[in-house]
Write an enzyme that holds these catalytic residues in place. Structure first.
Site, short mmCIF file in Angstrom:
data_model
loop_
_atom_site.label_atom_id
_atom_site.label_comp_id
_atom_site.label_asym_id
_atom_site.label_seq_id
_atom_site.Cartn_x
_atom_site.Cartn_y
_atom_site.Cartn_z
N HIS A 198 1.74 4.48 -2.81
CA HIS A 198 1.91 5.92 -2.60
C HIS A 198 3.31 6.36 -3.05
O HIS A 198 3.47 7.40 -3.69
CB HIS A 198 1.77 6.26 -1.10
N HIS A 215 0.84 -1.21 0.00
CA HIS A 215 0.00 0.00 0.00
C HIS A 215 0.88 1.26 0.00
O HIS A 215 0.72 2.15 -0.84
CB HIS A 215 -0.91 -0.02 1.23
N GLU A 216 1.81 1.31 0.93
CA GLU A 216 2.67 2.50 1.02
C GLU A 216 3.57 2.61 -0.21
O GLU A 216 3.85 3.71 -0.67
CB GLU A 216 3.51 2.46 2.30
#
Lengths: 504, 504
Positions: free
Chosen positions: B273, B269-270
Site C-alpha cells: 500500500h 502487505h502494508e
C-alpha cells in the site's frame, strides 16, 4: 453568566481543539516525522496557523466578543458581572487584543523572517559566523520594537514584549529583583570558588546504558505523580513538553550514554511542566482559566522538581538504591557523594549547562543586552563584544568564539525577545513556593525521603495548578505565599544548600 | 486550464492539507495516544470531520465549482476543455456530489450510529452475543439502503454502495467475475484437499525474537523500495497504512513472538500500500489525479507484494539466507521447505487468517450476503444461520459460535457495506498486472531472485502509481494490460503455484 459569554466560551473551546491539533502536528514534527516530509509539514502548519489566527481574530469571534466587552478598552459591558467573570472576560479580551492588534502583513512578515532566521542562525552558529546572522537579527530587533509599539506600553517598549510571557511584570520590577539577586549570587559564587571543597563529577560521564536511563527516568516521574495514562515520553532532539489537554500531556528528551545527568534531569524538568499541564482544571479547558498563569510560573514548576526536589539529598535517599540497581557502577559511591556530584557548581559558557547558582546570572546578562537592543543603546553589530565583556564580568570567562558565546541560544532567531527573564523569575517563584510548602506540609522533607510525593503534588495542584490564569504571576505568588515576590527565598535556599555542600 | 479551475485546485490542495491533519490525528489515536486521552481525541476528530466536510461541501467551494461544471449533471461548462481536464473535473464534481448529496442530518445520524455500533459490535463479539449487535446492524442496513437511494443507481442499490469503493464496477460485473472465480477456486481447493502432499508449518509457531522480526521486516521493505526518509513503521493493534502525502507515508503492524508469518507478511502487505502512496504524483497532491484509483487497486498493490512476490520461491532464494541469520532456528530448514510452509492451504473460519486460495471465497460469501441484505431478501436476524450454511457450502466448516462466524469482521459495524468485493477484485487486478509485468520485464523472476526490486517497482510506478485516479479501475486494468479484467490470470497463477507445491 449571560448567554453571550457561554457562546464565547463554546467558541474558545473550539479554538482550543484547533490549537491542540496544531500542537500535535508540531509534536509529530519533532518526534516521528520522516525527514523527507519537512516541506509538507511546513505547509500543514502554515494552513493551521492561518486557521487558528482567523479563529482568534475573525469576524465571528469578534461579533460575539463585542457583545460582552468594549473592544477598545476591554471594559466588561455587563455591570452585574462578578469578579471572576470580569477577570475571565479581561483575559479573553486581552488575548484577542494581542492577537488582533498586529496587522496581518506584520504577522506574515514576522513569521517569514523568523522562519528564515532560525535556519540562518543554525547555519551561522555551526560555522561560527555571526556576520551571517547579523542582518537577520537586526531585522528581528527592528520588528520587535514595532511589535512593542503595536502592543503599547507605559514606560518602556521592553514592558510590552515581556507582557507576552510574564503578564503584569514590569522591566523596573525585574531590574529591582535581579539587582538584589545578582549581588547575592555573585557573593555565593565567590565563596564557592574560594572553598577548599573541590568536587569531581567525572563518574557521571562513564558509560550508562541508555535504555536503563530511560526506564529509571520514567519510574521516577511516575512516582512523582506523572499520570502515564494521560501522557507519555518520546525522543526528540531538544526536550520539550506539550499539553494538548489535561488528559494528553507529552514530554520528550534525548539520552546520552556518557552523561547520566542530562537525560534524567531533563525528564524530571519536563515532568514538572507536565504535572502542571495535567493539573490544569479540565472543566475550563479552552478558556484562560484552563491555561497556565505564565511562562515563568510554568518554569517554576519544572525547576522546583528538577532542582529543588530532584537535586535534594532526601530525594536521593529514596531513589539512590534503585539507581544503583540500574547502574552497578555507582555501587561504591555513597549517596552523599552522588548528591555532591549532581550539585557541583562551575561557571560555564553555556546557559543550558549551568548549575543552580550560576543559571540566573546567564539570564541577567541576556536581560541587560535585550533592554539595550530594544532601547537603541546598542547596535546589533556590537553584540559579540558586549557579550564577551559581560561574560568576563559575570563569570571571569571568555568565550573562544561566538558559537559558544552570543549565538548559543535559539530564542532571538525565533523573535522571542523579552522571554529570558521568565527563566530566572521561575527560580524565584519556585523557591518562594517551596518555602511555603515546607511550612504548610508537616515533615515535608521526610515525605520526600519516603518517596511520598502525592502530598506535595496535591499542594501544588490546589495552590497553583487549578488556578489556571486566574491570577497574574505576581498576584499568584502573593496569594499562595502571603508574601510579595522577593529574591530572598531563592538566595536563602541556595545559601543553605551550598554552604553545606561546599562547607562554607 | 482556465482560472476558475486553478482556483478550484488551490482549494482542493487546502482541503487535502486539512485531511492530512485529520489523518495524523487518527494515526496518533492508533499508535501513541495515551489511553486516557480517548474522549478528547474524539472531540478533536469530530471538530476536524465537521471542518473537512464543510470545506468539501460549503458555499465557498460550491461557488467556484459551479463556475466550471453543471452541479446537477457534472457536465463541464468549458467546451474547449481537453480530455484530461474533463476527467479531472468529472472526478472533482463526483466527489462533491457524493459528499453533498447526503443531508447533514443523515450524515450526523449515520456517524453517530456507526460510532456506537462499533463499540456494541466489539462487546457483542467479545461476549459472543449476536442479539446485542442485531438492532444496530438492522439500523445500519436500513441506512445503507437510504444512502444508496441518495447516491442514486441504475440497476440495484448495491451498485451505489460499491461505487464508493470501486468506481465503475457494477454488481453484475462482480457476479460474473466471482462466478468464474468461484468454480476455479473450489476446483483447486478440492484437488489440494485430496493431495497426498501434507504440509506442516508448526516451525513458524516457535519462538521468534520480536525485535528481530521487526528489523527483518524493515530490511525487506527498504529493499523493496519503501523510502524510509518518506515513511516509517510503528506499532498498532491492527496494521494499517496512512499516506499523508507522498513524502510522508506510514505503516503499522503488531508482532507476535509465536507467529513469524503474521508480522512479516503484514509489514510487506502494508508496504505494498505504502509504495503506491509514495508513488502517487506529488505535483497533483490534493486533486483526484494525486489519489489512488480505488480501494481494489490499492489492495492489488498490497496483495501483489505480500502474496505474489513475498510468498514466491525466487524472493526467498534471495532473502532466506538473511532470515536464517536473524533466526538460527531455521538453519536446518531448506528454502523450499520454508516456501511450502508459508504457502500452506487450509480452509479456516477466519477471513484474515485465510491463505491465497481460500481468501476470495470468504469475500464471495460476504458479497452474496450483503446483496441479500440490501435487496431485502434476508432479515438481519437470519444472518447467523445463513452465514453458517454458507461456511459449510464453501469450506465444509461450521463456526463454533458467532464470534468465529458472522461477527468476525468490523466492516458492517462501521457501515461499510459494499466494501468487501474490493478485496477479491484486488487479487484479480494483482494477478493481471503481474502477468503483464512478467511479460514486459525480461527475466522478471531472475530480478526478484537477485533482490533487484527497482525494475518492477518502476514498472508499477509508471503503469499504475503515477496514474492516480485518471482511470476507473476496470479501465486502468485494460489500459495497463491490454486485456479486460478476467479471473483467468489469477486462477492461472494459483494453479501453477499450487500444482507445484501440492504436486497435483
Amino acid at each position: 453568566m449571560d448567554d453571550n459569554l457561554n457562546i464565547l466560551i463554546d467558541l474558545l473551546k473550539k479554538h482550543a481543539k484547533a490549537e491542540s491539533v496544531q500542537a500535535l502536528v508540531q509534536w509529530d514534527q519533532e518526534t516521528y516525522m520522516p525527514e523527507g516530509a519537512g516541506e509538507f509539514k511546513s505547509e500543514q502548519l502554515a494552513w493551521l496557523s492561518a486557521l487558528v489566527h482567523e479563529m482568534h481574530t475573525g469576524e465571528p469571534f469578534k461579533k460575539v466578543l463585542e457583545k460582552v466587552v468594549n473592544l477598545y478598552t476591554g471594559d466588561v459591558l455587563n455591570s452585574n458581572a462578578d469578579k471572576e467573570e470580569k477577570r475571565l472576560l479581561y483575559l479573553i479580551w486581552k488575548d484577542y487584543h494581542y492577537a488582533s492588534v498586529l496587522p496581518r502583513s506584520f504577522v506574515e512578515d514576522f513569521s517569514f523572517l523568523t522562519s528564515q532566521s532560525q535556519q540562518v542562525w543554525a547555519k551561522a552558529r555551526a560555522n561560527n559566523d555571526f556576520k551571517l546572522f547579523l542582518p537577520y537579527l537586526e531585522k528581528i530587533v527592528d520588528m520587535c520594537k514595532k511589535q512593542a509599539d503595536y502592543y503599547g506600553y507605559k514606560t518602556t517598549p521592553y514592558d510590552a514584549l515581556m507582557e507576552q510571557y510574564e503578564p503584569g511584570v514590569t522591566t523596573q520590577q525585574v531590574e529591582s529583583l535581579f539587582s538584589e539577586l545578582k549581588s547575592g549570587l555573585l557573593e555565593l559564587l565567590d565563596k564557592i570558588k574560594n572553598s577548599n571543597e573541590k568536587l569531581d563529577d567525572h563518574l557521571l560521564k562513564e558509560s550508562f546504558d541508555t535504555a536503563h536511563q530511560w526506564a529509571f527516568g520514567l519510574e521516577v516521574i511516575e512516582k512523582m505523580g506523572f499520570d502515564m495514562t494521560k501522557g507519555r515520553q518520546d525522543r526528540s532532539a531538544h526536550p520539550f513538553t506539550t499539553g494538548f489537554h489535561p488528559t494528553d500531556v507529552r514530554i520528550t528528551t534525548r539520552v546520552y550514554e556518557n552523561d547520566m545527568k542530562s537525560a534524567f534531569f531533563s525528564t524530571v524538568h519536563e515532568a514538572g511542566h507536565a504535572l502542571y499541564e495535567q493539573g490544569l482544571p479540565v472543566e475550563h479547558f479552552g478558556t484562560p482559566f484552563g491555561q497556565a498563569a505564565s511562562y515563568g510560573i510554568h518554569e517554576s514548576q519544572s525547576r522546583l522538581w528538577e532542582n529543588m526536589i530532584a537535586k535534594s539529598l532526601p530525594f536521593w535517599h529514596y531513589f539512590y538504591p534503585r539507581l544503583k540497581e540500574y547502574f552497578p557502577i555507582l555501587q561504591k559511591t555513597s549517596v552523599e557523594a552522588f548528591y555532591k556530584m549532581i550539585n557541583m557548581v562551575k561557571p560555564s559558557l553555556i546557559r543550558i549547562d549551568a548549575d543552580e547558582v550560576t543559571y540566573s546570572l546567564h539570564i541577567m546578562l541576556r536581560f541587560e543586552i535585550e533592554k539595550m537592543l530594544i532601547n537603541e543603546e546598542l547596535n546589533v553589530s556590537e553584540l559579540p563584544d558586549l557579550w564577551n565583556a559581560k561574560m568576563k564580568e559575570y563569570f571571569d570567562l571568555t568565550p573562544p568564539d561566538d558559537k559558544m558565546g552570543v549565538m548559543q541560544d535559539v530564542h532571538w532567531s525565533m523573535g522571542s525577545i523579552g522571554y529570558f527573564p521568565s527563566y530566572a523569575l521561575g527560580n524565584l517563584y519556585a523557591a518562594q513556593f517551596l518555602k511555603k510548602a515546607v511550612a504548610d506540609i508537616p515533615g515535608f522533607w521526610e515525605t520526600i525521603q519516603m518517596g511520598e510525593f502525592a502530598i506535595f503534588l496535591q499542594w501544588l495542584r490546589e495552590k497553583i495548578h487549578v488556578q489556571g490564569r486566574r491570577y497574574n504571576p505576581l498576584d499568584l505568588v502573593s496569594s499562595v505565599t502571603g508574601q510579595k515576590l522577593s529574591p530572598k527565598p531563592f538566595l536563602q535556599y541556595l545559601n543553605t544548600k551550598y554552604h553545606e555542600i561546599y562547607k562554607l
